[in-house]
Design an enzyme around this catalytic site. Sequence first.
Site, PDB file in Angstrom:
ATOM      1  N   GLY A 184       3.190  14.084  -2.039  1.00  0.00           N
ATOM      2  CA  GLY A 184       4.535  13.574  -1.754  1.00  0.00           C
ATOM      3  C   GLY A 184       5.221  14.300  -0.604  1.00  0.00           C
ATOM      4  O   GLY A 184       6.441  14.492  -0.612  1.00  0.00           O
TER       5      GLY A 184
ATOM      6  N   LYS B   3       0.141  27.604 -11.974  1.00  0.00           N
ATOM      7  CA  LYS B   3      -0.751  28.503 -11.233  1.00  0.00           C
ATOM      8  C   LYS B   3      -0.386  28.549  -9.750  1.00  0.00           C
ATOM      9  O   LYS B   3      -0.404  27.533  -9.058  1.00  0.00           O
ATOM     10  CB  LYS B   3      -2.207  28.002 -11.392  1.00  0.00           C
TER      11      LYS B   3
ATOM     12  N   CYS C 112       2.878 -13.291   3.374  1.00  0.00           N
ATOM     13  CA  CYS C 112       1.946 -13.403   4.498  1.00  0.00           C
ATOM     14  C   CYS C 112       0.645 -14.086   4.065  1.00  0.00           C
ATOM     15  O   CYS C 112       0.618 -15.296   3.924  1.00  0.00           O
ATOM     16  CB  CYS C 112       1.722 -12.035   5.131  1.00  0.00           C
ATOM     17  N   PHE C 113      -0.429 -13.344   3.805  1.00  0.00           N
ATOM     18  CA  PHE C 113      -1.661 -13.930   3.291  1.00  0.00           C
ATOM     19  C   PHE C 113      -1.345 -14.702   2.004  1.00  0.00           C
ATOM     20  O   PHE C 113      -1.847 -15.797   1.786  1.00  0.00           O
ATOM     21  CB  PHE C 113      -2.633 -12.785   2.963  1.00  0.00           C
TER      22      PHE C 113
ATOM     23  N   GLN D 150      -0.090 -17.996   2.946  1.00  0.00           N
ATOM     24  CA  GLN D 150      -1.164 -18.853   3.457  1.00  0.00           C
ATOM     25  C   GLN D 150      -2.039 -19.353   2.309  1.00  0.00           C
ATOM     26  O   GLN D 150      -2.447 -20.518   2.271  1.00  0.00           O
ATOM     27  CB  GLN D 150      -2.016 -18.082   4.479  1.00  0.00           C
TER      28      GLN D 150
ATOM     29  N   HIS E 173       7.150 -10.329   6.224  1.00  0.00           N
ATOM     30  CA  HIS E 173       7.068  -9.276   5.199  1.00  0.00           C
ATOM     31  C   HIS E 173       8.475  -8.743   4.953  1.00  0.00           C
ATOM     32  O   HIS E 173       8.859  -7.723   5.541  1.00  0.00           O
ATOM     33  CB  HIS E 173       6.203  -8.122   5.694  1.00  0.00           C
TER      34      HIS E 173
ATOM     35  N   GLU F 186       9.524  -7.134   2.611  1.00  0.00           N
ATOM     36  CA  GLU F 186       9.518  -5.802   1.956  1.00  0.00           C
ATOM     37  C   GLU F 186       9.816  -4.666   2.934  1.00  0.00           C
ATOM     38  O   GLU F 186      10.351  -3.629   2.551  1.00  0.00           O
ATOM     39  CB  GLU F 186       8.183  -5.543   1.244  1.00  0.00           C
TER      40      GLU F 186
HETATM   41  N1  GLN Z   1      -4.949 -12.293   7.459  1.00  0.00           N
HETATM   42  C1  GLN Z   1      -3.779 -13.075   7.657  1.00  0.00           C
HETATM   43  C2  GLN Z   1      -3.450 -13.229   9.133  1.00  0.00           C
HETATM   44  O1  GLN Z   1      -3.887 -12.499   9.949  1.00  0.00           O
HETATM   45  C3  GLN Z   1      -2.600 -12.524   6.892  1.00  0.00           C
HETATM   46  C4  GLN Z   1      -2.151 -11.186   7.365  1.00  0.00           C
HETATM   47  C5  GLN Z   1      -1.273 -10.432   6.407  1.00  0.00           C
HETATM   48  O2  GLN Z   1      -1.253 -10.715   5.199  1.00  0.00           O
HETATM   49  N2  GLN Z   1      -0.543  -9.436   6.899  1.00  0.00           N
HETATM   50  O3  GLN Z   1      -2.709 -14.114   9.495  1.00  0.00           O
END
Ligand code: GLN
Length: 554
Positions: free
Chosen positions: A16, A202, A397-398, A401, A524, A526
């Site tokens: 950490g 320790k 993202c993925f 898709q 993303h 996040e």
């Molecule tokens: N592999 C996918 C792409 O290149 C999704 C990428 C990802 O999830 N960051 O578009």
Amino acid sequence: MTKFVFVTGGVMSGIGKGIAAASTAKLFQFRGFKVSIVKIDPYLNVDPGTLNPIEHGECFVTEIVWNFQPVENGEKFQISEIDQDFGSYERFLNVNIPPSHNITSGQIYLQTILKERKGEYLGHTVQIIPHCTDIIKDRIKRIAQEEKLDVLVIECGGTVGDIESTVFLEAIRQLRLEVGRKDMVLIHVTYIPYSEAVGQLKSKPTQHSVKMLQAAGLQPDFLVCRAPVELETDPSVRAKISLFSNLPPEAVISNPDIQCIYDLPLIFERQNLGDSLCFNLDLKPKTLSCIECISDWRKTVDLFKNTNKEVTIAMPGKYTSITDSYVSINAALRDAGAHLGTKVHIRWVDTEYLDENAVLSADGMLNTPGFGSRAVEGMIRCAELAMEHRIPYLGICFGCQLLYIAYCRKFLGLEGANSTEIDPKTPYAVVDKMDDQKAIKLMGGTMRLGGYPVILKPNTRLSSVYAQGEIIERFRHRYHIMDDFMKKNDDKGMVVSAVDKTGKIVNALELNWPNYFCVGTQFHAEFKSRPTNPSPIYTAFLQAVLDKKFGKPI
Ligand code: GLN
């Protein structure tokens, strides 16, 4: 004049250090100082974008892209993918950090060699010292000056004693000589194991690691001792560490395992680390509202600690063997959870050997980012299961898709539909490479990276969640959704809810079925979630999960 705080690590990795560095920076922020963080990574990759998440954890994506140009008029390298610790820094400090703050050995050696080829060292033997160390010092000093920082915290990755980090420790030693004791302190983060057999903490590994640091010419000013328990549990251990490290006992700071990582700055405050650092650096707090800042932070921490509901989110994925692969997603779910009074349990599901019950018994599903074909059929199956069983779904993202692929196969009758990334010979390329990616051959830093405007379509769930027409979110992808298939065949409820400025890149999808939350985002979100300000789409997803679980209509 910027003050420097170096953070090194000893004994072992994974203790950490990043959280300790972020918490240290937070102490300066409490006192009104303009503070930022640099992270040094001793690997030879120019950036972590080409690393396997199972080996290295998540790759963080910054808002801005840096065009790293090792030599004048030379080639430029796009950098936005940086070390996962930057996610912690941004979440703790609530600021965006530029990608130039991630210094890697790859960048330093690349620059040294290209400079040599250009003739910048004519007549000289090019050496680690002074050529590489000069470049390292220059990078650090430039960031401090250009950003007019009061304090720059520099986390040195790796563990003291690693061959790779020696050059950085040497640069720190030289910098300390240049700037002097009042302008630079050194914090060493170590690990104190607890021996069950003898019932004792320790200190020996820490003693050895401090000796190694001293052999590199560096005497730490503070030791931050990560341990399973408070150091006070064992009355003799602090005295022992202090004696052997050549430090007063009050400079030996306890860093126990904690329930909520955001508590660490407060634990440091209780041990006066903030005031001691300022004393060592000759800094007077810039704000009188320091107590208020600390109490605001405490309120945020309390949100994480005082939850009264619990949900389990299944996270199907291909990098589940280490949870660090999804660290920002984990954090974004927990940030949203804290603000909804909910403790979020995450169930990482390895889709190479999919256990369908593991996803069916969860309250919601977050389908994860990823690359390449391994374990992907399982992720597609998860998206299908979510739609079949109306499990609230967020695809990132993925994961977005793959939602589209599952939808095309199941509802549009496109058997064998796929992404050309997974199956280049698919009869229905419903996800394909972006046009401007087709000519690109090099892999490092060449994806569509960083923050881009996202145009939200009116009357969609997404636009009501964000309550604005345009937002900026971060991207990291090469492929995109071909919505033509949907336009031609669709009456099953999938809609495009966001596009890019050109209108050509689908940025988000959602199902318009009543009482069902199913959203995929090419971006993303996040990466922009903060404990003080969670991501709107993560919060909306979790709210839908809660509504489903506790019986309120969505
Ligand atoms: N592999 C996918 C792409 O290149 C999704 C990428 C990802 O999830 N960051 O578009």
